[in-house]
Design an enzyme around this catalytic site. Structure first.
Site, PDB file in Angstrom:
ATOM      1  N   MET A  90       0.812  -1.225   0.087  1.00  0.00           N
ATOM      2  CA  MET A  90      -0.045   0.049  -0.007  1.00  0.00           C
ATOM      3  C   MET A  90       0.946   1.371  -0.010  1.00  0.00           C
ATOM      4  O   MET A  90       0.358   2.254   0.455  1.00  0.00           O
ATOM      5  CB  MET A  90      -1.062   0.015   1.158  1.00  0.00           C
ATOM      6  CG  MET A  90      -1.827  -1.397   1.264  1.00  0.00           C
ATOM      7  SD  MET A  90      -2.811  -1.599  -0.284  1.00  0.00           S
ATOM      8  CE  MET A  90      -4.072  -0.467   0.119  1.00  0.00           C
ATOM      9  N   ARG A  91       2.135   1.201  -0.503  1.00  0.00           N
ATOM     10  CA  ARG A  91       2.931   2.471  -0.739  1.00  0.00           C
ATOM     11  C   ARG A  91       3.103   2.744  -2.093  1.00  0.00           C
ATOM     12  O   ARG A  91       3.330   1.855  -2.982  1.00  0.00           O
ATOM     13  CB  ARG A  91       4.380   2.173  -0.272  1.00  0.00           C
ATOM     14  CG  ARG A  91       4.402   1.807   1.328  1.00  0.00           C
ATOM     15  CD  ARG A  91       3.749   2.913   2.246  1.00  0.00           C
ATOM     16  NE  ARG A  91       4.211   4.243   2.173  1.00  0.00           N
ATOM     17  CZ  ARG A  91       3.771   5.315   2.932  1.00  0.00           C
ATOM     18  NH1 ARG A  91       2.718   5.271   3.678  1.00  0.00           N
ATOM     19  NH2 ARG A  91       4.302   6.346   2.600  1.00  0.00           N
ATOM     20  N   ILE A  92       2.709   4.072  -2.331  1.00  0.00           N
ATOM     21  CA  ILE A  92       3.122   4.573  -3.820  1.00  0.00           C
ATOM     22  C   ILE A  92       4.562   4.405  -4.091  1.00  0.00           C
ATOM     23  O   ILE A  92       5.328   5.052  -3.376  1.00  0.00           O
ATOM     24  CB  ILE A  92       2.369   5.824  -3.916  1.00  0.00           C
ATOM     25  CG1 ILE A  92       0.923   5.859  -3.976  1.00  0.00           C
ATOM     26  CG2 ILE A  92       3.044   6.361  -5.253  1.00  0.00           C
ATOM     27  CD1 ILE A  92       0.563   7.170  -4.165  1.00  0.00           C
ATOM     28  N   HIS A 109      -4.659  -5.559  -8.337  1.00  0.00           N
ATOM     29  CA  HIS A 109      -5.688  -4.478  -8.021  1.00  0.00           C
ATOM     30  C   HIS A 109      -7.143  -4.951  -7.837  1.00  0.00           C
ATOM     31  O   HIS A 109      -7.416  -5.673  -8.840  1.00  0.00           O
ATOM     32  CB  HIS A 109      -5.342  -3.182  -8.974  1.00  0.00           C
ATOM     33  CG  HIS A 109      -6.289  -1.827  -8.469  1.00  0.00           C
ATOM     34  ND1 HIS A 109      -5.985  -1.056  -7.652  1.00  0.00           N
ATOM     35  CD2 HIS A 109      -7.604  -1.467  -8.918  1.00  0.00           C
ATOM     36  CE1 HIS A 109      -6.747  -0.335  -7.436  1.00  0.00           C
ATOM     37  NE2 HIS A 109      -7.800  -0.466  -8.155  1.00  0.00           N
ATOM     38  N   LEU A 144      -0.023   5.346 -11.490  1.00  0.00           N
ATOM     39  CA  LEU A 144      -0.528   4.096 -10.323  1.00  0.00           C
ATOM     40  C   LEU A 144      -1.808   3.444 -11.136  1.00  0.00           C
ATOM     41  O   LEU A 144      -2.816   3.765 -11.721  1.00  0.00           O
ATOM     42  CB  LEU A 144      -1.373   5.049  -9.338  1.00  0.00           C
ATOM     43  CG  LEU A 144      -1.702   4.406  -8.027  1.00  0.00           C
ATOM     44  CD1 LEU A 144      -0.685   3.582  -7.233  1.00  0.00           C
ATOM     45  CD2 LEU A 144      -2.567   5.333  -7.262  1.00  0.00           C
TER      46      LEU A 144
HETATM   47  C1  GAR Z   1      -6.134  -7.282  -2.023  1.00  0.00           C
HETATM   48  O1  GAR Z   1      -7.653  -7.388  -2.153  1.00  0.00           O
HETATM   49  C2  GAR Z   1      -5.371  -6.703  -3.043  1.00  0.00           C
HETATM   50  O2  GAR Z   1      -6.019  -6.724  -4.167  1.00  0.00           O
HETATM   51  C3  GAR Z   1      -5.536  -5.032  -2.587  1.00  0.00           C
HETATM   52  O3  GAR Z   1      -5.130  -5.239  -1.031  1.00  0.00           O
HETATM   53  C4  GAR Z   1      -5.774  -6.538  -0.633  1.00  0.00           C
HETATM   54  C5  GAR Z   1      -4.608  -7.435  -0.115  1.00  0.00           C
HETATM   55  O4  GAR Z   1      -5.202  -8.630   0.592  1.00  0.00           O
HETATM   56  N1  GAR Z   1      -4.522  -4.135  -3.158  1.00  0.00           N
HETATM   57  C6  GAR Z   1      -4.691  -3.047  -3.259  1.00  0.00           C
HETATM   58  O5  GAR Z   1      -5.584  -2.343  -2.857  1.00  0.00           O
HETATM   59  C7  GAR Z   1      -3.423  -2.151  -3.909  1.00  0.00           C
HETATM   60  N2  GAR Z   1      -3.932  -0.968  -4.150  1.00  0.00           N
HETATM   61  P1  GAR Z   1      -4.042  -9.594   0.997  1.00  0.00           P
HETATM   62  O6  GAR Z   1      -3.095  -9.089   1.978  1.00  0.00           O
HETATM   63  O7  GAR Z   1      -4.818 -10.409   1.712  1.00  0.00           O
HETATM   64  O8  GAR Z   1      -3.415 -10.150  -0.032  1.00  0.00           O
END
Ligand code: GAR
Length: 202
Positions: A90-92, A109, A144
């Protein structure tokens, strides 16, 4: 065998799906899991799976993203990965970092890109009255949530869905899609794949 590093910030369910897929005749192996959050549940899960882990806490670096990324590169360098999978990271990332891994970094995503880049994708799909939603695996480029799409999985939006119920339905598909795309990507197959669960009940 191609060496894969996985970057995460949270629970790491996609990391687990990726790690479990990389066995037997799979052309790659997981060599490292790195988190920007030392407390991320995904780090403990990776250790349980016997994968080397590293934590590079972004907080001491404040707004200095390049200093944070230097540490991240140093952590990655210890295992010499060929490829990075972002899995709930979750870091850009700065254009410099992205350029250093161009063509060698994938992201998942939770939306059908180009719809809903950024955060709160499930709530936005519901607010928009969408009848379908899903997830996308793409190559990471400077912009992004925008690089070339390697695969998507669709799910129906159901009556009474909340962001959480929709997220859970999408997550099941993430765990199918990401390993499948990775397996193809490492052998040079970038033809987008399409999965759906619309007919899985029949
Ligand atoms: C997942 O749904 C992934 O697609 C999302 O975070 C979740 C991580 O779940 N990614 C984003 O939102 C990227 N911006 P996890 O840690 O159980 O894999």
């Amino acid at each position: 065998l191609r060496r894969v590093a996985i970057l995460l910030s949270g629970g790491g369910s996609n990391m687990v799906a990726l790690v479990r897929s990389m066995t037997g005749d799979h052309p790659s192996r997981p060599v490292l899991v790195v988190s920007n959050d030392p407390q991320a549940g995904g780090l403990a899960k990776a250790r349980d799976l016997g994968i080397h882990t590293a934590a590079v806490d972004h907080r001491p670096f404040g707004r200095d993203r390049s200093a944070f990324e230097s540490e991240l590169q140093a952590a990655l360098a210890t295992e010499e990965p060929d490829l990075i999978c972002l899995a709930g990271f979750m870091r850009i990332l700065t254009p410099d970092f992205v350029a250093a891994w161009r063509g060698r970094m994938l992201n998942i995503h939770p939306s059908l890109l180009p719809l809903y880049p950024g955060l709160h994708t499930h709530a936005r799909a519901l607010a928009n009255g969408d009848h379908e939603h899903g997830c996308t695996v793409h190559e990471v480029t400077e912009e992004l949530d925008f690089g070339p799409i390697l695969g998507q999985a669709r799910v129906p939006v159901e009556q009474g869905d909340t962001p959480d119920s929709l997220a859970a339905r999408v997550l099941v598909q993430e765990h199918r899609l990401y390993p499948e795309v990775l397996r193809r990507f490492v052998v040079g197959d970038r033809t987008p794949i399409h999965l759906s669960n619309f007919h899985s009940m029949t």
